[in-house]
Design a protein around this motif. Structure first.
Motif, PDB file in Angstrom:
ATOM      1  N   GLY A  73       0.823  -1.217   0.000  1.00  0.00           N
ATOM      2  CA  GLY A  73       0.000   0.000   0.000  1.00  0.00           C
ATOM      3  C   GLY A  73       0.850   1.256   0.000  1.00  0.00           C
ATOM      4  O   GLY A  73       0.558   2.228  -0.695  1.00  0.00           O
ATOM      5  N   GLY A  74       1.924   1.248   0.793  1.00  0.00           N
ATOM      6  CA  GLY A  74       2.823   2.395   0.834  1.00  0.00           C
ATOM      7  C   GLY A  74       3.530   2.611  -0.491  1.00  0.00           C
ATOM      8  O   GLY A  74       3.689   3.743  -0.952  1.00  0.00           O
ATOM      9  N   ILE A  75       3.951   1.515  -1.128  1.00  0.00           N
ATOM     10  CA  ILE A  75       4.624   1.620  -2.433  1.00  0.00           C
ATOM     11  C   ILE A  75       3.671   2.159  -3.487  1.00  0.00           C
ATOM     12  O   ILE A  75       4.017   3.066  -4.252  1.00  0.00           O
ATOM     13  CB  ILE A  75       5.203   0.255  -2.852  1.00  0.00           C
ATOM     14  CG1 ILE A  75       6.400  -0.096  -1.959  1.00  0.00           C
ATOM     15  CG2 ILE A  75       5.619   0.253  -4.316  1.00  0.00           C
ATOM     16  CD1 ILE A  75       6.885  -1.513  -2.116  1.00  0.00           C
ATOM     17  N   ILE A  76       2.460   1.605  -3.538  1.00  0.00           N
ATOM     18  CA  ILE A  76       1.476   2.053  -4.537  1.00  0.00           C
ATOM     19  C   ILE A  76       1.138   3.522  -4.328  1.00  0.00           C
ATOM     20  O   ILE A  76       1.153   4.310  -5.279  1.00  0.00           O
ATOM     21  CB  ILE A  76       0.202   1.186  -4.469  1.00  0.00           C
ATOM     22  CG1 ILE A  76       0.484  -0.214  -4.985  1.00  0.00           C
ATOM     23  CG2 ILE A  76      -0.945   1.824  -5.264  1.00  0.00           C
ATOM     24  CD1 ILE A  76      -0.641  -1.201  -4.753  1.00  0.00           C
ATOM     25  N   SER A  77       0.842   3.907  -3.100  1.00  0.00           N
ATOM     26  CA  SER A  77       0.441   5.293  -2.859  1.00  0.00           C
ATOM     27  C   SER A  77       1.594   6.263  -3.102  1.00  0.00           C
ATOM     28  O   SER A  77       1.394   7.313  -3.715  1.00  0.00           O
ATOM     29  CB  SER A  77      -0.124   5.463  -1.450  1.00  0.00           C
ATOM     30  OG  SER A  77       0.838   5.161  -0.474  1.00  0.00           O
ATOM     31  N   LEU A  78       2.798   5.929  -2.675  1.00  0.00           N
ATOM     32  CA  LEU A  78       3.935   6.826  -2.898  1.00  0.00           C
ATOM     33  C   LEU A  78       4.227   6.971  -4.385  1.00  0.00           C
ATOM     34  O   LEU A  78       4.413   8.086  -4.882  1.00  0.00           O
ATOM     35  CB  LEU A  78       5.175   6.323  -2.153  1.00  0.00           C
ATOM     36  CG  LEU A  78       6.401   7.228  -2.246  1.00  0.00           C
ATOM     37  CD1 LEU A  78       6.111   8.561  -1.571  1.00  0.00           C
ATOM     38  CD2 LEU A  78       7.604   6.568  -1.608  1.00  0.00           C
TER      39      LEU A  78
END
Length: 127
Positions: A73-78
């Motif tokens: 989730g952090g990778i996708i959002s960033l």
């Protein structure tokens, strides 16, 4: 014990800030849609504008996914918010201006990735 407390603070800060950003964005977006309801659109959306908002929506979805899966989730959002900021900053439309306030959207993404990385690092030390 101290490391667990730091991880917990990072995780909950990311969760609270990310959730607030998503809900405030939805609140403002829905309010804007209701305000303009029934009025004819004088400027139709162009392709770049549609792509920009789809990427932005994917970034918000990534923040919601990060509530369960912090790493992905952090990778996708960033990734989506970086692309969003690039698209907004390089928009050839003279009416739009880039605002550094848009960088606030990346804060929970970075916190989720910090938590994910530190949690993996600490679990590898234990095993």
């Amino acid at each position: 014990m101290k490391n667990t407390t730091v991880l917990s603070i990072i995780r909950w800060t990311a969760r609270i800030v990310g959730t607030l950003i998503v809900f405030l964005t939805l609140f403002i977006g829905i309010g804007e849609m209701l305000e303009g309801h029934g009025k004819p659109v004088s400027n139709p959306f162009n392709t770049l504008m549609i792509i920009t908002f789809v990427i932005w929506g994917l970034g918000l979805a990534g923040l919601l996914l990060a509530l369960w899966k912090e790493g992905i989730g952090g990778i996708i959002s960033l990734f989506c918010f970086i692309i969003f900021n690039i698209l907004v900053a390089t928009n050839p439309n003279q009416e739009s201006r880039y605002s550094f306030v848009l960088l606030v959207f990346m804060i929970p993404s970075v916190l989720y990735l910090c938590y994910w990385w530190l949690a993996r690092k600490s679990s590898n030390k234990i095993s």
